[in-house]
Structures are given as C-alpha cells and as structure tokens.
Design a protein around this motif. Structure first.
Motif, PDB file in Angstrom:
ATOM      1  N   PRO A 130      -1.334 -41.231  38.944  1.00 27.72           N
ATOM      2  CA  PRO A 130      -2.377 -40.688  39.815  1.00 27.72           C
ATOM      3  C   PRO A 130      -3.496 -41.704  40.037  1.00 27.72           C
ATOM      4  CG  PRO A 130      -1.781 -39.121  38.096  1.00 27.72           C
ATOM      5  CD  PRO A 130      -1.121 -40.411  37.739  1.00 27.72           C
ATOM      6  N   GLU A 131      -4.152 -41.625  41.180  1.00 34.72           N
ATOM      7  CA  GLU A 131      -5.187 -42.598  41.512  1.00 34.72           C
ATOM      8  C   GLU A 131      -6.430 -42.400  40.652  1.00 34.72           C
ATOM      9  OE1 GLU A 131      -6.102 -43.171  45.589  1.00 34.72           O
ATOM     10  OE2 GLU A 131      -4.006 -43.168  46.240  1.00 34.72           O
ATOM     11  N   TRP A 132      -7.048 -43.516  40.289  1.00 35.63           N
ATOM     12  CA  TRP A 132      -8.326 -43.526  39.577  1.00 35.63           C
ATOM     13  C   TRP A 132      -9.121 -44.736  40.040  1.00 35.63           C
ATOM     14  CZ3 TRP A 132      -8.611 -47.758  36.033  1.00 35.63           C
ATOM     15  CH2 TRP A 132      -7.384 -48.356  35.721  1.00 35.63           C
ATOM     16  N   GLU A 133     -10.419 -44.703  39.827  1.00 33.59           N
ATOM     17  CA  GLU A 133     -11.287 -45.789  40.291  1.00 33.59           C
ATOM     18  C   GLU A 133     -11.160 -46.962  39.328  1.00 33.59           C
ATOM     19  OE1 GLU A 133     -15.972 -46.623  41.361  1.00 33.59           O
ATOM     20  OE2 GLU A 133     -15.259 -44.553  41.164  1.00 33.59           O
ATOM     21  N   THR A 134     -10.486 -48.006  39.769  1.00 34.51           N
ATOM     22  CA  THR A 134     -10.125 -49.096  38.872  1.00 34.51           C
ATOM     23  C   THR A 134     -11.245 -50.103  38.628  1.00 34.51           C
ATOM     24  OG1 THR A 134      -9.283 -50.372  40.733  1.00 34.51           O
ATOM     25  CG2 THR A 134      -7.721 -48.952  39.589  1.00 34.51           C
ATOM     26  N   THR A 135     -12.205 -50.226  39.507  1.00 33.42           N
ATOM     27  CA  THR A 135     -13.272 -51.243  39.515  1.00 33.42           C
ATOM     28  C   THR A 135     -12.756 -52.604  39.947  1.00 33.42           C
ATOM     29  OG1 THR A 135     -13.164 -52.023  37.202  1.00 33.42           O
ATOM     30  CG2 THR A 135     -14.477 -50.040  37.634  1.00 33.42           C
ATOM     31  N   TYR A 136     -11.504 -52.685  40.405  1.00 33.97           N
ATOM     32  CA  TYR A 136     -10.965 -53.922  40.963  1.00 33.97           C
ATOM     33  C   TYR A 136      -9.889 -53.534  41.979  1.00 33.97           C
ATOM     34  CZ  TYR A 136      -8.029 -52.787  36.935  1.00 33.97           C
ATOM     35  OH  TYR A 136      -7.289 -52.130  35.996  1.00 33.97           O
TER      36      TYR A 136
END
Length: 673
Positions: A398-404
């Motif tokens: 699932p998508e998550w905010e990776t910071t990159y």
C-alpha cells in the motif's frame, strides 16, 4: 590532495574539504553554530571566522571556504579574536540571557562559546527583540526569542527527515523560525532538532524543568523500540530514568533517534508490575514470590512447557528460559508472536545483509511489504541518501509517504511472480541491486519469492572493484527477533506449532502481542514489566526488569551484536528476568547450569559464540529459494500506530498524546501562562 598550513602545522586534506575541516584535522578547535557535519553548509552564523592567506585582508567563514593548495590559515590571530568577539556580541544583542530558567543550561553551545570567545561585557543597550512562541507539537518546547537563526532545524527537516515542516518567515532582524502555519511537527524524527539546536530555542517539552545535566547519571544503552539497535545514552537520577538521548554510531543510527525511542521513557514508571500476582477464582491477587513459585511448581508440567519471547527481551533472558525448557525436556520456543512462520533455518535469508550503511550505496531497491517510516525510521533516512545519489526505488505494498521519489507497483503479493517490466529491467541492469522485505511481506509469504528474485537478479555478487555485495535484506520490527532466531526461538510452523502442542505451562517472556485465548487450556506465566496485554492473559505474573534496569545483549536486524548496561534498579519486588528464571528452576527442581549473570552469559556464549563478540555476525551464504513457492494476498502493514507498538510506549503519557494529536487529529487545549 591539497596541502595547507594551519597555525604553522602543515597538513594534507582530501579534495573538497573545507578550511574548517582542515583546521579540525590539525587539532584546532573552531567555534560554530550553523555548521553541522551531517547537514548542508549554510554559512550564516559567522562564528567560524579564520584568517586565510592568500586572500582578502579580512576574516573568512571557514565552514564555507574550500581548502586549497598553499593556503596559510591562522585560527587565533588578533584579527580572528576580535572578529569572533564581535560576532558573539551581535548574537547576544537580542538573546534574552535567561540561562537560570533555560533547559539548555549546562549543555548550551552559546553558553560555552560566549565564555571562550566572547567579550567580557556588551556595548549595546537597545531594547531586545521579542518573538512569539511557536507551537511545534507535544515533543518540542519553543522559546524563539532565544533563536539565533542558525537554521539547523530547517536543514535537518528538509535534508535528513525529508519533511518540509520547518522554515523561516520574514528577513533580517524580524526573521522567525516556525512550522508551517504553526502546526505540530508530525514526522517520526522531529525531536532530533532539539539536539541540533545550539541554544535554548528548541528544548524537550516532556523533559522541561526536570533536571540539570550535572545531576544525571549517564549509562550506555541500546534502544529496543524497533530492531535497528540504535545506540542511546540513558540519563537517570536516583531510581528514575529522566531522558534518553542518541549516541553517535555511524554504522547504526549516526546521531539520530526516533521520537518513540526518545520519549517512551515516561512509560517506564507507569503501569509497572512491582509484585507477583496469582489468579485465584478468576481474579489476579497479589502474592509473595514463594506463593507464586509454589503455584507454578504444583502444575508439575514436565516436558509440557513452552517459552514465548516478547519483542523487547534481551538474549540472556531468552537463553535462560531456553535452558529451563530444555532441562524439563521441551524444545517449544517461539518469538514470532503474531503468527509469522517463515523459514528460519538459514539466518542469512532473514538478515539485513547489506547493512544500514551499505544500503546507501545501492542503485536500485525493491521494497516488499514494508512501511519503513514506522518499522525502521532511521533506515528510511539511509534510503533517502541512496535516492539522492541516484538510486531508484520500487515498492510492493500500500502507498505511504516515502519522503523520497519511489514508484508503487501495487499491494498484491502475487506481483512478485510477475513483476512489472520497468522494475524488473531496472533491477536487472543495476550494479548494486537490493531487496528489502518487511513485516507485511513476510506475513504474505513473500520471503521465498523474494529469494527467487534475488537469485534471478544476482543481488549477491562480486563487484567490479573486487568487493562483495549482498543486496538481500529483511527488516524485523522486534529488538529481540534476530537474537531469538540465533537461540532457536522459531518453530517450523510458527506459534501455531506451540498452540497445537497444548503445553501445560507457557512462559511468556514479556510477550504482549500473543492471542492468549488460544492458550485457554494452558497456565500462562507472564515474566514482564508492564500491566499490558500479556499480564491480562496471565495466570501467574512474575514482575521483571525493563531494558533500562538490566544489562543485556541485543542483536539488531542487520545481525549486529551490541551490549547494554544497567542504568537503574527495577521498582518494588521486580527482579531481573534471569534471576526469576533461575529461581523458577529451583522451584521445578531442575538445573540450568548458571548461578549468576557472568555464568549465564558465559554459558550463552559457549553455545552461540557469535553472541560474545560485539559487531556484525557472519550468517554464511544466502540459501536458495524453495521451489514452487508463491506469495498471494493484499499486503497490509503490521504497524497501525507508530507511537503505541510496545507495552512501554502504550504506558507512556507522551506517546499516548502523540498518537492522539499527530495521528488521530485530537486537539489539546494549552493552559494559559
């Protein structure tokens, strides 16, 4: 390599080094506020002024000046001394000089450098500026009138954490550092700005007005909030741990620490188990140690005993419980509380083989079922460095905010059998490909398919320069996991095998994530330190020590053996875990082969020699993937609430507030000053 002279000392420095770094190599101390080794160069505090020839006849900022061949640097000439005094004088014009009530007192760079490099008195008597306080959340206390605009906090948030939450408003004397719209800083590394702040502008809100640094006893420890094994310093006074700070270890955590590791500390004194309990007529009632041991001995379990290791326990505790179970004739040992049942016969296949520092050099990375920001925040920082160096990142989950920058391929584990072409081509063409399997992937059977992909792409290879590269990695979330696997805490079918064996006695070693309803026919003896889920499901409770209250050995997810010291004593009648197990052996009339901690550790090292040597363990070659293995099902990340993942964090008022405010949007009213 340029050669230059620093105060008459000739020195050769690497190409690209700054004059400040050259001065430090020559053994000279250069004061600074804005410069930090792990952040970009700002050059705005001007405290690091030196005199350089050839060059203009004025002091120059050494942090932003490249070292060049033939330079002559003077670090304490009359010109430099006067310039530094002037800079310090300007910095103190608007500083409130409220050291007696400032939490930074005693460990403040501004204090130290004003004494060493400042004038004896000021020549300015204008009114000082005042800045309204900024709310940065439940962890960071602000006093922005003290701020000297070094921008370390801004650069950390942008460059290391990858979250643009702190910035500057206005210009010149009216400049103010603040979060976006003065909202709380919500990322999992936010409190590192407290360590970075060279003045008292950003201090610790939970620790405010608790102690001065000279009152504290400092003990070296290892963090257990995740499996990274971050090096920490435990600051205590009397029998209470007041704060936890990171220690520098470039191979592990550099000098950063997650907010949970830093601030779950107040949970060490809440909801503690400080006396034995025995369940009578369906209720837990306080008992003496003799009564508790007698209740256990009356069961006469024989070989029908099992030991389940929790996420926070040390290797010595697990080894002691293993010897007790073995002495009774049992080999039922398990540490994967939530039901994971991957093949643990080859530990290289469940280890982070690339190492934390090594993953920075990977040029193509496939992440399978892992939200690194919740499972291993400090590892996510390493991946940011890899991406900055040009690495491509693909994620199955699932998508998550990776910071990159990263490409999500989908959340079905079946994708591993037919990976989208673009990702497969990139991994095949990579010089240093890496695979990272997390808890969500392990739960869906992704380990075997990932090993098959590793064999296809050649993630274990010899590099062009002759070096070895092993790009196959597994990220565990429990501090005890790798140590437990080394000690045999793994059944072929996971905890389901333990349930199926129907043991008469279950030793729960701080195991708080187990479904104890499955052990309804067993007597559960909980050896732990908090009245959490494990204690509620227990028939006998034996109060034990938390990780700050005992020495111990821990093995991180990269297979790094590290040792922690005892900082404080356990409360009430609680005892160190190994002493409880040793006394329990007497009650059950068996011998375990040790009578003191030194004997216990010696016996453990004799059985598993790698646990006696600090550093990375060599687990041998990576095993081949089982034939015909396939993964399927929608991947779900195991951590739903980053701040409440273990019994200490769940007992922490600070972590409860972080969870409520930062994750669930609960508003907290601030009391009027």
């Amino acid at each position: 390599m340029p050669r230059l002279t620093v105060d008459g000392i000739s020195i050769e420095v690497p190409q690209g080094a700054t004059v400040l770094q050259a001065c430090e190599l020559a053994g000279k101390e250069i004061p600074r506020f804005c410069y930090h080794e792990r952040l970009s160069i700002a050059g705005n505090c001007r405290m690091c002024l030196v005199e350089v020839k050839p060059g203009p006849p004025k002091p120059q900022a050494s942090c932003a000046l490249p070292a060049a061949e033939g330079q002559e640097v003077r670090t304490y000439s009359a010109m430099v001394k006067a310039a530094r005094e002037g800079v310090m004088e300007f910095l103190l014009i608007n500083h409130p000089l409220d050291c007696p009530i400032c939490d930074q007192g005693g460990e403040c760079d501004l204090q130290d450098q004003s004494i060493a490099y400042g004038r004896g008195k000021t020549r300015y008597h204008e009114h000082k500026r005042a800045v309204t306080e900024k709310y940065m959340g439940p962890l960071i206390k602000t006093a922005m009138t003290r701020c000297i605009h070094c921008t370390r906090c801004v650069r950390f948030s942008e460059e290391v954490a990858g979250v643009d939450e702190i910035g500057a408003l206005y210009r010149g004397e009216t400049m103010q550092i603040t979060t976006y719209l003065e909202r709380a800083a919500k990322h999992e590394l936010s409190a590192n700005v407290i360590d970075l702040c060279p003045v008292g502008a950003l201090t610790s809100r939970p620790y405010a007005f608790e102690a001065r640094p000279w009152e504290l006893k400092k003990t070296l420890g290892i963090d257990v909030s995740d499996a990274m094994g971050a090096n920490i310093r435990i600051d205590s006074r009397g029998r209470e741990v007041l704060r936890i700070l990171p220690r520098i270890n470039d191979d592990v955590n550099e000098e950063w620490l997650s907010d949970k590791a830093r601030y779950q500390v107040d949970g060490l004194t809440a909801r503690r188990l400080d006396r034995p309990f025995v369940r009578r007529d369906g209720k837990l009632v306080a008992a003496s140690w003799d009564e508790a041991f007698a209740a256990i001995a009356a069961l006469n379990p024989g070989a029908w005993i099992a030991a389940i290791a929790g996420d926070l326990v040390d290797c010595e505790t697990m080894f002691a419980a293993k010897k007790l179970a073995n002495a009774l004739g049992s080999t039922l040992l398990e540490g994967r509380q939530t039901g994971l049942a991957y093949d643990a016969t080859n530990l290289a296949a469940v280890n982070f083989n690339t190492t934390f520092a090594g993953i920075e050099t990977a040029d193509c990375i496939l992440i399978i079922g892992s939200n690194l920001r919740t499972e291993a925040p400090l590892l996510n920082v390493r991946l940011r460095k890899a991406v900055k160096a040009g690495a491509k990142v693909f994620i199955v989950g699932p998508e998550w905010e990776t910071t990159y920058k990263a490409k999500f391929l989908g959340d079905d584990a079946a994708l591993l059998g037919d990976l989208p072409g673009k990702a497969g081509k990139a991994m095949t063409a990579a010089a240093r490909p890496a695979i990272i399997v997390g808890g969500g992937g392990l739960a869906k059977g992704a380990l075997a398919p990932a090993l098959a992909l590793a064999a296809t792409w050649g993630v274990v290879r010899t590099l062009a320069d002759g070096g070895a590269w092993n790009g196959f990695n597994v990220v565990h979330m429990a501090a005890s996991r790798m140590g437990g696997l080394m000690l045999g805490y793994a059944q072929a079918g996971g905890i389901a095998d333990v349930v199926a064996a129907k043991p008469k006695l279950v030793l729960a070693l701080g195991a708080d994530e187990v479904e104890y309803a499955k052990f309804a026919d067993s007597t559960v003896v909980y050896i732990g330190h908090h009245g959490d889920k494990g204690a509620h499901g227990a028939d006998v409770i034996l109060p034990a020590a938390a990780y700050t209250e005992k020495p111990g050995t821990y093995v991180s997810t990269e297979g790094r053996v590290q040792f922690a010291d005892k900082a404080v004593f356990a409360p009430g009648d609680a005892r160190e875990d190994w002493t409880i197990i040793r006394a329990l052996a007497d009650a059950l009339k068996v011998k375990v082969g040790f009578d003191n901690f030194a004997g216990l550790r010696a016996a453990m090292v004799a059985e598993v020699p790698a646990l006696g040597v600090e550093g990375l363990v060599d687990y041998g070659a990576l095993s081949a993937a089982p034939s015909g293995a396939a993964a399927s099902g929608r991947i779900a990340y195991p951590i739903q609430d980053f701040y409440l993942t273990n019994p200490i964090a769940r007992a922490s008022a600070t972590m409860q507030r972080c969870s409520a405010e930062l994750l669930h949007g609960v508003d907290f009213a601030e009391a009027a000053e």
